[in-house]
Design an enzyme around this catalytic site. Structure first.
Site, PDB file in Angstrom:
ATOM      1  N   ASP A 114      -4.495  -8.686  -5.176  1.00 32.07           N
ATOM      2  CA  ASP A 114      -4.798  -9.838  -4.420  1.00 32.07           C
ATOM      3  C   ASP A 114      -4.933 -11.221  -5.175  1.00 32.07           C
ATOM      4  O   ASP A 114      -4.487 -12.245  -4.836  1.00 32.07           O
ATOM      5  CB  ASP A 114      -6.047  -9.653  -3.470  1.00 32.07           C
ATOM      6  CG  ASP A 114      -5.669  -8.983  -2.202  1.00 32.07           C
ATOM      7  OD1 ASP A 114      -4.222  -9.030  -1.548  1.00 32.07           O
ATOM      8  OD2 ASP A 114      -6.327  -8.093  -1.698  1.00 32.07           O
TER       9      ASP A 114
ATOM     10  N   GLU B 109     -11.131 -11.238  -6.031  1.00 33.83           N
ATOM     11  CA  GLU B 109      -9.663 -10.997  -5.390  1.00 33.83           C
ATOM     12  C   GLU B 109      -9.258 -12.361  -5.194  1.00 33.83           C
ATOM     13  O   GLU B 109      -8.254 -12.617  -4.631  1.00 33.83           O
ATOM     14  CB  GLU B 109      -9.328  -9.891  -5.048  1.00 33.83           C
ATOM     15  CG  GLU B 109     -10.405  -9.763  -3.671  1.00 33.83           C
ATOM     16  CD  GLU B 109      -9.868  -8.384  -2.883  1.00 33.83           C
ATOM     17  OE1 GLU B 109      -8.935  -7.674  -3.442  1.00 33.83           O
ATOM     18  OE2 GLU B 109     -10.797  -7.915  -2.136  1.00 33.83           O
TER      19      GLU B 109
ATOM     20  N   CYS C 221      -9.795  -2.997 -10.521  1.00 32.93           N
ATOM     21  CA  CYS C 221      -9.148  -1.823  -9.933  1.00 32.93           C
ATOM     22  C   CYS C 221      -7.582  -2.327  -9.361  1.00 32.93           C
ATOM     23  O   CYS C 221      -7.200  -1.513  -8.508  1.00 32.93           O
ATOM     24  CB  CYS C 221     -10.213  -1.365  -8.870  1.00 32.93           C
ATOM     25  SG  CYS C 221     -10.667  -2.795  -7.684  1.00 32.93           S
TER      26      CYS C 221
ATOM     27  N   HIS D  96       0.892  -1.315  -0.013  1.00 35.98           N
ATOM     28  CA  HIS D  96      -0.032  -0.122  -0.012  1.00 35.98           C
ATOM     29  C   HIS D  96       0.830   1.274   0.029  1.00 35.98           C
ATOM     30  O   HIS D  96       0.248   2.306  -0.300  1.00 35.98           O
ATOM     31  CB  HIS D  96      -1.005   0.174   1.062  1.00 35.98           C
ATOM     32  CG  HIS D  96      -2.135  -0.934   0.561  1.00 35.98           C
ATOM     33  ND1 HIS D  96      -2.158  -2.158   1.017  1.00 35.98           N
ATOM     34  CD2 HIS D  96      -3.174  -0.868  -0.336  1.00 35.98           C
ATOM     35  CE1 HIS D  96      -3.255  -3.013   0.461  1.00 35.98           C
ATOM     36  NE2 HIS D  96      -3.863  -1.859  -0.234  1.00 35.98           N
TER      37      HIS D  96
END
Ligand code: PEP
Ligand code: MG
Length: 573
Positions: free
Chosen positions: A454, A430, A501, A188
């Site tokens: 993921d 995911e 995304c 992240h």
């Protein structure tokens, strides 16, 4: 010296190195002879700490806002607390303890008292006491601690790791890039670097050990490496590359207000991923056609406590209103994995990415979940809301989440609140179990959004934070492409749309394959939107459809990458 890592955020930076280290404070218990001197050392450490915190306070007020700056007023108050002061001095005078040990002992007692309190606000103060105490002790031990908020000249930050909140504190005016020992392209902090639009390289394993403060560094966030003490020739080359990049950006910018069309007029939507309402400026500036992922967990992470229903409502309303009636996909809380909340105690887990995270955590904390859903539903009348659940693994989980959403909707209507009837409900794909059963899921949702960050880690069983297995981040591998195809085909059969995304959506080699596979919406860092629109304007959907069909039968990631990059380069000529 060339230091190789993983390209995490595009761009080239040239600046001095700033090592951001967490200091190791080795506090020993000694008995001192000269008590007067120890007391003087303590006074000096305290007053130096106050001066530093005052500086941080002023920088924060200037670079962030007054509200954040006030945190540091509270830190100064801790240092001036008479009770704490008395206890530390007692330990020095009566027990003859050295100042560092005395300060550590008292501050730890205070922290523990705060921690044991019932009130969440007071609990939080424990972290403040520890933070302040670390600064005082670092002065007593003469071990400098680095502080990113003190940076006041252009630098490239070098760190072992940066947490998402460290990254949020970096001042874009001075921090021209960062490079870390650990992390992968989809950790992240890397994602945040892209939204802050600063070049980044991660996963170098040992950059922090290899560089010195103030050395000149070229950071190449496009190819994933850094060069320290560059030659004049290297500097000249990289300054040219920076200029070329600027020129390219000017060309891409001409497409800011155009729809996204291929040469043969196939239209798709290019949306942006955001982490907070403040990111909307960049969405608009970069010509995105909507928001394909609003990661709401940052609203929780940048807070001292769970954001209330009203606080959340304001944030969601702000985002929904800011983009006319464009599609806004807001994802419910996805905490866990590498995202933690300082105020939510989570049991340690051996495999946090496979653990009690995201929707799993929300389904077992229904009140927490309902607060967010109520805020979302109240905001639904202000724009084109799409609610998205993360980390769904089974249909039962989806049904349970939808049922809770329905209950919230009914409750709000009974309370006389306005709720739209037109919001859509979708899921992130995911986890491979969902991709494989996409035909069944497609009957129960309004849309899919594929989360490849993921999906890739779960398909290849490779932790996205672990640089040793970063080679298994294989977005072009036919096994992953086949999974993606299954999802897109299943959604189209049921008349619903599929977006993506994950970071793969903005990858300049993967995006044309996804176009060919029939993906409807591509959501990426806002800064990748114009480049991708330009790329699509130079290629034909029909060519990509054929290419995608072909590469699905290739063997390896590399084969697909080589084939596609050659093909795209030829078509772009
Ligand atoms: C993903 O997993 O692809 C995704 C977009 O979600 P996150 O990166 O927040 O886990
Ligand atoms: Mg995810």
């Amino acid at each position: 010296m060339k230091i190789i890592g993983i390209a995490a955020s595009d761009g080239i930076s040239i600046a001095k190195v700033y090592r951001l280290e967490s200091a190791v404070l080795d506090i020993k218990k000694d008995l001192v002879e000269n008590i007067e001197r120890e007391l003087q050392e303590l006074e000096k450490a305290l007053s130096n700490s106050v001066i530093e915190i005052q500086k941080i306070r002023n920088n924060t007020a200037k670079n962030i806002d007054e509200e954040h700056a006030m945190i540091f007023d509270a830190h100064i108050q801790i240092l001036k607390d008479p009770e704490m002061d008395r206890q530390v001095k007692d330990l020095i005078q009566e027990n003859k303890y050295n100042a560092a040990y005395a300060f550590q002992t008292v501050s730890e007692t205070f922290s523990q008292i705060f921690e044991s309190m019932d009130n969440d606000y007071m609990k939080e103060r424990a972290a403040d006491v520890r933070d302040v105490s670390k600064r005082v002790i670092s002065h007593l031990l003469n071990v400098p601690i680095s502080d990113p908020t003190l940076i006041n000249e252009e630098v490239i930050v070098v760190a072992r790791d940066l947490t998402p909140s460290d990254t949020a504190q970096l001042n874009r005016k001075f921090v021209k890039g960062f490079i870390t020992n650990i992390g992968g392209r989809t950790s992240h902090s890397a994602i945040m670097a892209r939204s802050l639009e600063i070049p980044a390289v991660v996963g170098t394993k040992n950059v922090l050990e290899l560089v010195k403060n103030d050395e000149l560094m070229i950071l190449d966030g496009i190819n994933g490496f850094a060069i320290t003490n560059p030659s004049d020739e290297q500097l000249k080359n990289y300054k040219n590359i920076q200029l070329e990049l600027l020129e390219k950006k000017k060309i891409w910018a001409t497409l800011k207000d155009s729809p996204t069309l291929t040469l043969d007029s196939h239209q798709v939507e290019l949306a942006a991923n955001i982490g907070s309402p403040e990111d909307i400026d960049s969405v608009i500036k970069n010509g995105a056609e909507g928001v394909g992922l609003y990661r709401t967990e940052f609203l929780y992470m940048n807070n001292d406590n769970f954001p209330t229903e009203d606080e959340q409502f304001i944030a969601y309303k702000m985002v929904l209103e800011s983009l006319d009636n464009k599609r806004i996909v807001i994802r419910t809380l996805d905490i866990g994995g590498d995202k933690e909340l300082s105020y939510l105690k989570m049991d340690p887990e051996l495999n946090p990415f496979l653990g009690h995270r995201a929707l799993r955590l929300c389904l077992s904390n229904v009140d927490l979940f309902k607060t967010q859903l109520r805020a979302l539903l109240r905001a639904s009348i202000y724009g084109n809301l799409h609610i998205m659940f993360p980390m769904v693994a089974t249909l039962d989980e989806l049904r349970e989440a939808k049922q809770i959403l329905k209950t919230c909707h009914k409750e709000l209507v009974n309370e006389g609140r306005l709720v739209s009837e037109n919001y859509q409900v979708g899921i992130m794909v995911e986890i491979p179990s969902v991709a494989i059963l996409a035909d069944q899921f497609a009957k129960e949702v309004d849309f899919f959004s594929i989360g490849t960050n993921d999906l890739i880690q779960y398909t290849f069983a490779a932790d996205r934070m672990n640089e040793k297995v970063a080679y298994l981040y294989q977005p072009y591998n036919p096994s992953l492409l086949r999974l993606i195809k299954m999802v897109i085909d299943a959604s189209h059969k049921e008349g619903i749309w599929t977006g993506m995304c994950g970071e793969m959506a903005g990858d300049q080699i993967a995006a044309p394959i996804l176009l060919g596979l029939g993906l409807d919406e591509f959501s990426m860092s806002a800064t990748s939107v114009l480049q991708t629109r330009y790329l699509f304007s130079k290629i034909k959907y029909e060519d990509m459809r054929k290419a995608a069909e072909k590469v699905l039968n290739f063997n390896t990631n590399e084969e697909v990458r080589n084939y596609m990059s050659k093909l795209i380069n030829e078509l772009k000529k």
